[in-house]
Design a protein around this motif. Structure first.
Motif, PDB file in Angstrom:
ATOM      1  N   LYS A   1       0.846  -1.211   0.000  1.00 55.03           N
ATOM      2  CA  LYS A   1       0.000   0.000   0.000  1.00 55.03           C
ATOM      3  C   LYS A   1       0.879   1.259   0.000  1.00 55.03           C
ATOM      4  CE  LYS A   1      -3.966  -1.942  -0.125  1.00 55.03           C
ATOM      5  NZ  LYS A   1      -4.723  -1.837  -1.375  1.00 55.03           N
ATOM      6  N   PRO A   2       0.428   2.296  -0.696  1.00 51.33           N
ATOM      7  CA  PRO A   2       1.328   3.437  -0.924  1.00 51.33           C
ATOM      8  C   PRO A   2       1.792   4.176   0.328  1.00 51.33           C
ATOM      9  CG  PRO A   2      -0.923   3.904  -1.690  1.00 51.33           C
ATOM     10  CD  PRO A   2      -0.845   2.438  -1.397  1.00 51.33           C
ATOM     11  N   ASP A   3       0.952   4.198   1.368  1.00 50.30           N
ATOM     12  CA  ASP A   3       1.350   4.952   2.564  1.00 50.30           C
ATOM     13  C   ASP A   3       1.795   4.066   3.715  1.00 50.30           C
ATOM     14  OD1 ASP A   3       0.964   7.793   1.834  1.00 50.30           O
ATOM     15  OD2 ASP A   3      -1.061   7.083   1.374  1.00 50.30           O
ATOM     16  N   ILE A   4       1.938   2.773   3.464  1.00 52.47           N
ATOM     17  CA  ILE A   4       2.434   1.859   4.517  1.00 52.47           C
ATOM     18  C   ILE A   4       3.900   1.577   4.209  1.00 52.47           C
ATOM     19  CG2 ILE A   4       2.136  -0.358   5.677  1.00 52.47           C
ATOM     20  CD1 ILE A   4      -0.816  -0.272   4.936  1.00 52.47           C
ATOM     21  N   ASP A   5       4.774   2.149   5.052  1.00 53.76           N
ATOM     22  CA  ASP A   5       6.200   2.175   4.727  1.00 53.76           C
ATOM     23  C   ASP A   5       7.016   1.194   5.549  1.00 53.76           C
ATOM     24  OD1 ASP A   5       5.546   4.482   3.173  1.00 53.76           O
ATOM     25  OD2 ASP A   5       5.639   5.671   5.019  1.00 53.76           O
ATOM     26  N   GLY A   6       6.352   0.352   6.308  1.00 50.93           N
ATOM     27  CA  GLY A   6       7.110  -0.573   7.134  1.00 50.93           C
ATOM     28  C   GLY A   6       6.237  -1.143   8.221  1.00 50.93           C
ATOM     29  N   GLY A   7       6.878  -1.720   9.224  1.00 53.42           N
ATOM     30  CA  GLY A   7       6.097  -2.341  10.286  1.00 53.42           C
ATOM     31  C   GLY A   7       6.812  -2.280  11.617  1.00 53.42           C
TER      32      GLY A   7
END
Ligand code: 3PY
Length: 251
Positions: A226-232
């Motif tokens: 997803k475009p705004d999920i940059d990691g965890g």
């Protein structure tokens, strides 16, 4: 510039010093040479110095799970930013929902910690997220906006760029329930728009927004696409080096 994916393990209150050394060695064996993903492990205070030795010279970074904002003094039980820095820490989790709900961490305390961490040259991972009741009451956006605005009160754009946000819906933490990629993206997008309003688009585009809450190899790819999920920010799956690798390098 595209944001670099950032996966941080949150070991929570798990692992003795010896167990931490074993797990850190396993993590290094699995992901110690990964360079296109930023990888950190946020270990208990007691294990920081030993784990720092294990990860030295690898691409794995060291994180702590909390901090106190004062520099020193009569604050029994607390640990300062300088103490963390001297132990080799680069990242500090602040405002985790377990701190907020079990130990009464307030938005104001989170803000003080953010300032202290940045002031010490470290990088805060600022956790925000709604409870199940708040989601059911359809106030997720308002809750997350309140937490973000409070955490970044009086933080300049230049300093905001040194931070990471972890969106962790409380109902998905340690429950095995995960927000769908669509649900998570919706909130991540809202947070990014809010950052653009609070600062500017360039700052908003620079800040890594991690997803946290039962993220594991089976769901990591869908979330990270997803475009705004940059990691965890990874809980249980970070306690085993194989599963942690499965999140860092999902297939
Ligand atoms: C979880 O995934 O359980 C977390 O709380 C990560 O911080």
């Amino acid at each position: 510039m595209p944001r670099k994916t950032f996966i941080a393990g949150n070991w929570k209150m798990n692992k003795t010093v010896d167990e931490s050394v074993v797990l850190a060695k396993d993590v290094v064996a699995q992901v110690g040479d990964v360079s296109d993903v930023e990888v950190a492990i946020c270990v208990p205070y007691t294990s920081l110095t030993e784990v720092a030795r294990v990860i030295d010279g690898t691409s794995v970074k060291l994180g702590a799970q909390d901090v106190y904002w004062e520099e020193s003094g009569a604050f029994t039980g607390k640990v300062s930013c300088e103490m963390l820095r001297s132990a080799g820490v680069e990242y500090v989790i602040v405002g985790h929902s377990e701190q907020r709900s079990y130990f009464g961490e307030t938005d104001e305390a989170v803000n003080k910690k953010v300032h202290a961490v940045i002031g010490a040259g470290l990088h805060p991972i600022v956790c925000v997220g709604e409870t199940l009741q708040e989601r059911e009451d359809a106030v997720t956006d308002a809750v997350v906006a309140r937490q973000v605005k409070a955490a970044y009160d009086n933080v300049s754009a230049a300093d905001a760029k040194k931070t990471t946000i972890a969106y962790e819906p409380v109902w998905a933490i340690g429950t095995g329930k995960t927000a769908t990629p669509e649900m998570a993206q919706e909130v991540h997008g809202t947070i990014r728009s809010l950052l653009a309003d609070m600062y500017d688009q360039d700052t908003a585009d620079s800040i890594v927004i991690q997803y946290g809450g039962s993220m594991k190899p089976a769901n990591a790819k869908g979330l990270l696409e997803k475009p705004d999920i940059d990691g965890g920010l990874i809980g249980g799956a970070a306690l085993n080096a194989d599963t942690f690798r499965g999140v860092v390098l999902p297939e």
